[in-house]
Scaffold this active site. Structure first.
Site, PDB file in Angstrom:
ATOM      1  N   CYS A 149      -1.347  -3.734  -2.616  1.00 45.84           N
ATOM      2  CA  CYS A 149      -1.454  -3.613  -1.165  1.00 45.84           C
ATOM      3  C   CYS A 149      -2.615  -4.470  -0.664  1.00 45.84           C
ATOM      4  O   CYS A 149      -3.780  -4.058  -0.758  1.00 45.84           O
ATOM      5  CB  CYS A 149      -1.656  -2.151  -0.772  1.00 45.84           C
ATOM      6  SG  CYS A 149      -1.905  -1.932   1.001  1.00 45.84           S
ATOM      7  N   CYS A 197      -4.750  -2.990   2.102  1.00 44.88           N
ATOM      8  CA  CYS A 197      -5.606  -1.876   1.663  1.00 44.88           C
ATOM      9  C   CYS A 197      -6.844  -2.408   0.930  1.00 44.88           C
ATOM     10  O   CYS A 197      -7.942  -1.894   1.106  1.00 44.88           O
ATOM     11  CB  CYS A 197      -4.882  -0.950   0.688  1.00 44.88           C
ATOM     12  SG  CYS A 197      -3.243  -0.455   1.193  1.00 44.88           S
ATOM     13  N   ASP A 198      -6.665  -3.408   0.075  1.00 48.16           N
ATOM     14  CA  ASP A 198      -7.721  -3.789  -0.872  1.00 48.16           C
ATOM     15  C   ASP A 198      -8.293  -5.188  -0.665  1.00 48.16           C
ATOM     16  O   ASP A 198      -9.247  -5.564  -1.342  1.00 48.16           O
ATOM     17  CB  ASP A 198      -7.169  -3.693  -2.314  1.00 48.16           C
ATOM     18  CG  ASP A 198      -6.704  -2.281  -2.632  1.00 48.16           C
ATOM     19  OD1 ASP A 198      -7.357  -1.340  -2.157  1.00 48.16           O
ATOM     20  OD2 ASP A 198      -5.693  -2.122  -3.332  1.00 48.16           O
TER      21      ASP A 198
END
Ligand code: NAP
Length: 315
Positions: A142, A145-146
């Site tokens: 993701c 997300c990261d």
């Protein structure tokens, strides 16, 4: 981890599994049809759309909209219309008992006349050495997300589809260098994403190449890549690897209940009805030609309308 709510058998006209665009739209339509409706969602209502940094191909938002904002709008509209949303770690099973469908989730039971499965899909893994060891230690599925962990570093994105190129474009605004490692000499992604990625000076596509191993110490340090044409192997220094090689449907809990295709997607008719009367499927979990938010919301509306007709005929 979300605390499971203690529950007893509860009855609804319609139960929806999955809180992405398909499930939330089904919930909106079912609630507006005055059917008692609960949506069971594994996490915070989201779906993969929630993770998208910017959505530019959902009509009505000419300047684009973040996935999070769009999904939050879906949630607000559906709950204002009367949809109940409940969170569970997992839906354990689905079974038919006569004309009733029984769902087990969070240690309790629900019964319903009509079930809409909108449980979506999840990221595929590569299944190569190092992937298990370094997931969360430099390997991510993701980018939104990261990605922030890799500011000014060098990262690789694996895959050639929409997700891979959207991830690469997003990461190019954070990382110093983004390699897209693709197994063919042609990308699968939409042409507009291809154009943007190929014109982006921070993105370099490594064609006809696969990663065969991910190495590191505490964190990822290198990937071993192999050119598929000449078989030449080399090691590429990298801080992060974002894997975007497609998805698999979340259908384990209905395996053996409804008909699935060879990849596990639920087979439906044009009205989203599955092989089992009273069970419908909507969104990415369904076998279909185009998996987009626009088609997911269409499925959600169709499935809810079909469920309403099914309930009316049954009673
Ligand atoms: P996808 O379209 O299935 O693409 C997966 C990519 O990964 C392909 O390029 C594939 O290569 C590659 N791949 C698969 N297995 C691999 C392996 N073992 N090793 C190396 N490469 C591998 O998946 P996606 O990009 O996640 O998209 C899924 C669906 O969501 C699609 O329908 C897509 O259109 C949709 N989506 C839409 C948007 C948008 O509209 N903005 C954004 C994201 C996703 P090959 O090309 O060689 O098969």
């Amino acid at each position: 981890m979300i605390e499971e709510e203690p529950i007893r058998m509860q009855e609804y006209h319609v139960i929806i599994i999955g809180g992405g665009p398909a499930g939330l739209t089904a919930g909106l339509y079912a609630a507006r049809a005055h059917l008692s409706t609960v949506l069971l969602e594994a996490m915070i209502p989201s779906g993969q759309a929630y993770m998208a940094e910017r959505i530019e191909n959902y009509p009505g938002f000419p300047d684009g909209i973040s996935g999070r904002e769009l999904v939050e709008r879906f949630v607000r509209q559906a709950t204002t219309s009367g949809l109940e949303i409940r969170q569970f770690n997992k839906v354990e099973s689905v079974a038919r008992a006569g004309k009733t469908i029984i769902i087990e989730a969070g240690g309790g039971q629900f019964s319903t006349a009509a079930l809409i499965i909108a449980s979506g899909a999840q990221a595929n893994t590569l299944g190569i050495p190092g992937e298990d060891i370094y997931t969360g230690k430099g390997i991510s599925y993701c980018a939104t997300c990261d990605g922030a962990f890799f500011k000014n570093q060098e990262v690789a994105v694996v895959g050639g589809g929409d997700t891979a190129l959207e991830d690469a474009l997003y990461l190019s605004r954070l990382a110093h260098k983004v390699y897209v490692i693709h197994r063919r000499d042609e990308l699968r992604a939409q042409k507009i994403l291809q154009q943007r990625a190929l014109e982006n000076p921070a993105i370099e596509v490594i064609w006809n190449t696969v990663i065969i191993e991910i190495k590191g110490t505490e964190m990822v340090k290198t990937v071993v890549i192999e050119n598929k044409e000449g078989g030449i192997k080399r090691e590429l220094s990298i801080n992060g690897v974002f894997i975007a090689v497609g998805q698999r449907p979340n259908t384990d809990f209905v395996r053996g209940i409804v008909s699935l295709d060879e990849q596990g997607y639920i087979i439906t008719d044009a009205e989203c009805a599955t092989s089992v009367p009273g069970i419908f499927a909507a969104g990415d979990v369904r076998k279909k030609g185009l998996r987009q938010i626009a088609t997911a919301v269409g499925d959600g509306a169709l499935a809810a309308a079909a469920a309403e007709r099914y309930i009316a005929l049954k009673t």
